[in-house]
Scaffold this motif. Sequence first.
Motif, PDB file in Angstrom:
ATOM      1  N   THR A  94       0.861  -1.173   0.000  1.00 55.84           N
ATOM      2  CA  THR A  94       0.000   0.000   0.000  1.00 55.84           C
ATOM      3  C   THR A  94       0.894   1.218   0.000  1.00 55.84           C
ATOM      4  O   THR A  94       1.743   1.360   0.879  1.00 55.84           O
ATOM      5  N   GLY A  95       0.705   2.066  -0.997  1.00 60.89           N
ATOM      6  CA  GLY A  95       1.555   3.247  -1.126  1.00 60.89           C
ATOM      7  C   GLY A  95       2.979   2.825  -1.475  1.00 60.89           C
ATOM      8  O   GLY A  95       3.372   1.676  -1.311  1.00 60.89           O
ATOM      9  N   LEU A  96       3.728   3.741  -2.047  1.00 59.02           N
ATOM     10  CA  LEU A  96       5.111   3.449  -2.421  1.00 59.02           C
ATOM     11  C   LEU A  96       5.803   4.772  -2.690  1.00 59.02           C
ATOM     12  O   LEU A  96       5.244   5.644  -3.352  1.00 59.02           O
ATOM     13  N   THR A  97       7.009   4.924  -2.175  1.00 56.99           N
ATOM     14  CA  THR A  97       7.820   6.096  -2.478  1.00 56.99           C
ATOM     15  C   THR A  97       9.192   5.622  -2.918  1.00 56.99           C
ATOM     16  O   THR A  97       9.815   4.812  -2.238  1.00 56.99           O
ATOM     17  N   LEU A  98       9.654   6.127  -4.066  1.00 58.34           N
ATOM     18  CA  LEU A  98      11.003   5.868  -4.553  1.00 58.34           C
ATOM     19  C   LEU A  98      11.699   7.214  -4.658  1.00 58.34           C
ATOM     20  O   LEU A  98      11.135   8.167  -5.186  1.00 58.34           O
ATOM     21  N   GLU A  99      12.918   7.284  -4.139  1.00 59.34           N
ATOM     22  CA  GLU A  99      13.632   8.553  -4.091  1.00 59.34           C
ATOM     23  C   GLU A  99      15.026   8.402  -4.687  1.00 59.34           C
ATOM     24  O   GLU A  99      15.735   7.446  -4.396  1.00 59.34           O
ATOM     25  N   ASN A 100      15.404   9.368  -5.497  1.00 62.02           N
ATOM     26  CA  ASN A 100      16.748   9.454  -6.051  1.00 62.02           C
ATOM     27  C   ASN A 100      17.502  10.433  -5.163  1.00 62.02           C
ATOM     28  O   ASN A 100      17.287  11.649  -5.244  1.00 62.02           O
ATOM     29  N   VAL A 101      18.380   9.929  -4.309  1.00 64.03           N
ATOM     30  CA  VAL A 101      19.079  10.800  -3.363  1.00 64.03           C
ATOM     31  C   VAL A 101      20.152  11.649  -4.037  1.00 64.03           C
ATOM     32  O   VAL A 101      20.616  12.629  -3.465  1.00 64.03           O
ATOM     33  N   THR A 102      20.529  11.297  -5.265  1.00 62.65           N
ATOM     34  CA  THR A 102      21.510  12.095  -6.009  1.00 62.65           C
ATOM     35  C   THR A 102      20.864  13.359  -6.568  1.00 62.65           C
ATOM     36  O   THR A 102      21.437  14.444  -6.491  1.00 62.65           O
ATOM     37  N   THR A 103      19.661  13.217  -7.133  1.00 65.01           N
ATOM     38  CA  THR A 103      18.987  14.359  -7.766  1.00 65.01           C
ATOM     39  C   THR A 103      17.907  14.970  -6.881  1.00 65.01           C
ATOM     40  O   THR A 103      17.319  15.986  -7.242  1.00 65.01           O
ATOM     41  N   ASN A 104      17.622  14.335  -5.758  1.00 64.06           N
ATOM     42  CA  ASN A 104      16.576  14.781  -4.839  1.00 64.06           C
ATOM     43  C   ASN A 104      15.183  14.743  -5.483  1.00 64.06           C
ATOM     44  O   ASN A 104      14.322  15.526  -5.145  1.00 64.06           O
ATOM     45  N   GLN A 105      14.989  13.840  -6.432  1.00 59.78           N
ATOM     46  CA  GLN A 105      13.685  13.640  -7.046  1.00 59.78           C
ATOM     47  C   GLN A 105      13.035  12.417  -6.421  1.00 59.78           C
ATOM     48  O   GLN A 105      13.723  11.512  -5.955  1.00 59.78           O
ATOM     49  N   SER A 106      11.709  12.398  -6.452  1.00 63.54           N
ATOM     50  CA  SER A 106      11.000  11.226  -5.939  1.00 63.54           C
ATOM     51  C   SER A 106       9.683  11.065  -6.682  1.00 63.54           C
ATOM     52  O   SER A 106       9.192  12.002  -7.309  1.00 63.54           O
ATOM     53  N   PHE A 107       9.152   9.851  -6.620  1.00 62.11           N
ATOM     54  CA  PHE A 107       7.791   9.633  -7.072  1.00 62.11           C
ATOM     55  C   PHE A 107       7.106   8.747  -6.066  1.00 62.11           C
ATOM     56  O   PHE A 107       7.721   7.925  -5.401  1.00 62.11           O
ATOM     57  N   ARG A 108       5.796   9.013  -5.944  1.00 62.87           N
ATOM     58  CA  ARG A 108       5.066   8.360  -4.873  1.00 62.87           C
ATOM     59  C   ARG A 108       3.688   7.934  -5.351  1.00 62.87           C
ATOM     60  O   ARG A 108       2.957   8.699  -5.969  1.00 62.87           O
ATOM     61  N   LEU A 109       3.367   6.695  -5.053  1.00 60.73           N
ATOM     62  CA  LEU A 109       2.028   6.171  -5.257  1.00 60.73           C
ATOM     63  C   LEU A 109       1.194   6.636  -4.069  1.00 60.73           C
ATOM     64  O   LEU A 109       1.664   6.584  -2.920  1.00 60.73           O
ATOM     65  N   ARG A 110       0.019   7.111  -4.330  1.00 57.36           N
ATOM     66  CA  ARG A 110      -0.829   7.605  -3.223  1.00 57.36           C
ATOM     67  C   ARG A 110      -0.969   6.536  -2.139  1.00 57.36           C
ATOM     68  O   ARG A 110      -1.062   5.352  -2.432  1.00 57.36           O
ATOM     69  N   ASP A 111      -0.987   6.985  -0.893  1.00 52.39           N
ATOM     70  CA  ASP A 111      -1.054   6.071   0.249  1.00 52.39           C
ATOM     71  C   ASP A 111      -2.324   5.226   0.249  1.00 52.39           C
ATOM     72  O   ASP A 111      -2.350   4.157   0.839  1.00 52.39           O
ATOM     73  N   SER A 112      -3.359   5.697  -0.409  1.00 60.44           N
ATOM     74  CA  SER A 112      -4.632   4.963  -0.422  1.00 60.44           C
ATOM     75  C   SER A 112      -4.671   3.861  -1.484  1.00 60.44           C
ATOM     76  O   SER A 112      -5.616   3.085  -1.533  1.00 60.44           O
ATOM     77  N   VAL A 113      -3.638   3.777  -2.324  1.00 56.57           N
ATOM     78  CA  VAL A 113      -3.623   2.803  -3.407  1.00 56.57           C
ATOM     79  C   VAL A 113      -2.960   1.507  -2.943  1.00 56.57           C
ATOM     80  O   VAL A 113      -1.880   1.526  -2.373  1.00 56.57           O
ATOM     81  N   THR A 114      -3.626   0.400  -3.197  1.00 55.39           N
ATOM     82  CA  THR A 114      -3.115  -0.911  -2.818  1.00 55.39           C
ATOM     83  C   THR A 114      -2.776  -1.713  -4.072  1.00 55.39           C
ATOM     84  O   THR A 114      -3.548  -1.731  -5.024  1.00 55.39           O
ATOM     85  N   VAL A 115      -1.623  -2.344  -4.046  1.00 57.55           N
ATOM     86  CA  VAL A 115      -1.243  -3.295  -5.092  1.00 57.55           C
ATOM     87  C   VAL A 115      -1.451  -4.676  -4.473  1.00 57.55           C
ATOM     88  O   VAL A 115      -0.750  -5.051  -3.536  1.00 57.55           O
ATOM     89  N   PRO A 116      -2.446  -5.416  -4.952  1.00 56.60           N
ATOM     90  CA  PRO A 116      -2.748  -6.715  -4.348  1.00 56.60           C
ATOM     91  C   PRO A 116      -1.637  -7.742  -4.569  1.00 56.60           C
ATOM     92  O   PRO A 116      -0.833  -7.621  -5.496  1.00 56.60           O
ATOM     93  N   ALA A 117      -1.630  -8.768  -3.739  1.00 59.82           N
ATOM     94  CA  ALA A 117      -0.687  -9.874  -3.902  1.00 59.82           C
ATOM     95  C   ALA A 117      -0.838 -10.462  -5.295  1.00 59.82           C
ATOM     96  O   ALA A 117      -1.954 -10.608  -5.808  1.00 59.82           O
ATOM     97  N   GLY A 118       0.290 -10.750  -5.926  1.00 59.54           N
ATOM     98  CA  GLY A 118       0.273 -11.343  -7.249  1.00 59.54           C
ATOM     99  C   GLY A 118       0.127 -10.360  -8.387  1.00 59.54           C
ATOM    100  O   GLY A 118       0.181 -10.740  -9.549  1.00 59.54           O
ATOM    101  N   LYS A 119      -0.079  -9.076  -8.090  1.00 59.39           N
ATOM    102  CA  LYS A 119      -0.208  -8.042  -9.120  1.00 59.39           C
ATOM    103  C   LYS A 119       1.082  -7.231  -9.174  1.00 59.39           C
ATOM    104  O   LYS A 119       1.840  -7.170  -8.208  1.00 59.39           O
ATOM    105  N   ALA A 120       1.324  -6.585 -10.316  1.00 63.78           N
ATOM    106  CA  ALA A 120       2.565  -5.835 -10.505  1.00 63.78           C
ATOM    107  C   ALA A 120       2.279  -4.379 -10.839  1.00 63.78           C
ATOM    108  O   ALA A 120       1.391  -4.073 -11.631  1.00 63.78           O
ATOM    109  N   LEU A 121       3.055  -3.498 -10.241  1.00 61.10           N
ATOM    110  CA  LEU A 121       3.081  -2.084 -10.581  1.00 61.10           C
ATOM    111  C   LEU A 121       4.325  -1.897 -11.431  1.00 61.10           C
ATOM    112  O   LEU A 121       5.435  -2.217 -10.985  1.00 61.10           O
TER     113      LEU A 121
END
Length: 70
Positions: free
Chosen positions: A9-36
């Motif tokens: 549920t939710g996901l944040t990936l951060e590039n510490v070199t460029t200080n950029q990030s992208f985030r899946l909303r906290d309310s979004v769930t990726v079910p077991a067996g599914k891929a984002l």
Amino acid sequence: MWTVYGPLTGLTLENVTTNQSFRLRDSVTVPAGKALVIDTRPGIKTVQLDGMNAWPQMTSDSALWPLRPE
């Protein structure tokens, strides 16, 4: 390209070199067996959950950066 498998549920990936990030909303769930799949190749910026467009599920301040080849 990034592939993240559920369950999660939710996901944040951060590039510490460029200080950029992208985030899946906290309310979004990726079910077991599914891929984002986050494609950040140059000229291609897509986010798909189980093959469907999930770009609207990213936060508005998300920045997709390409991975550097090794």
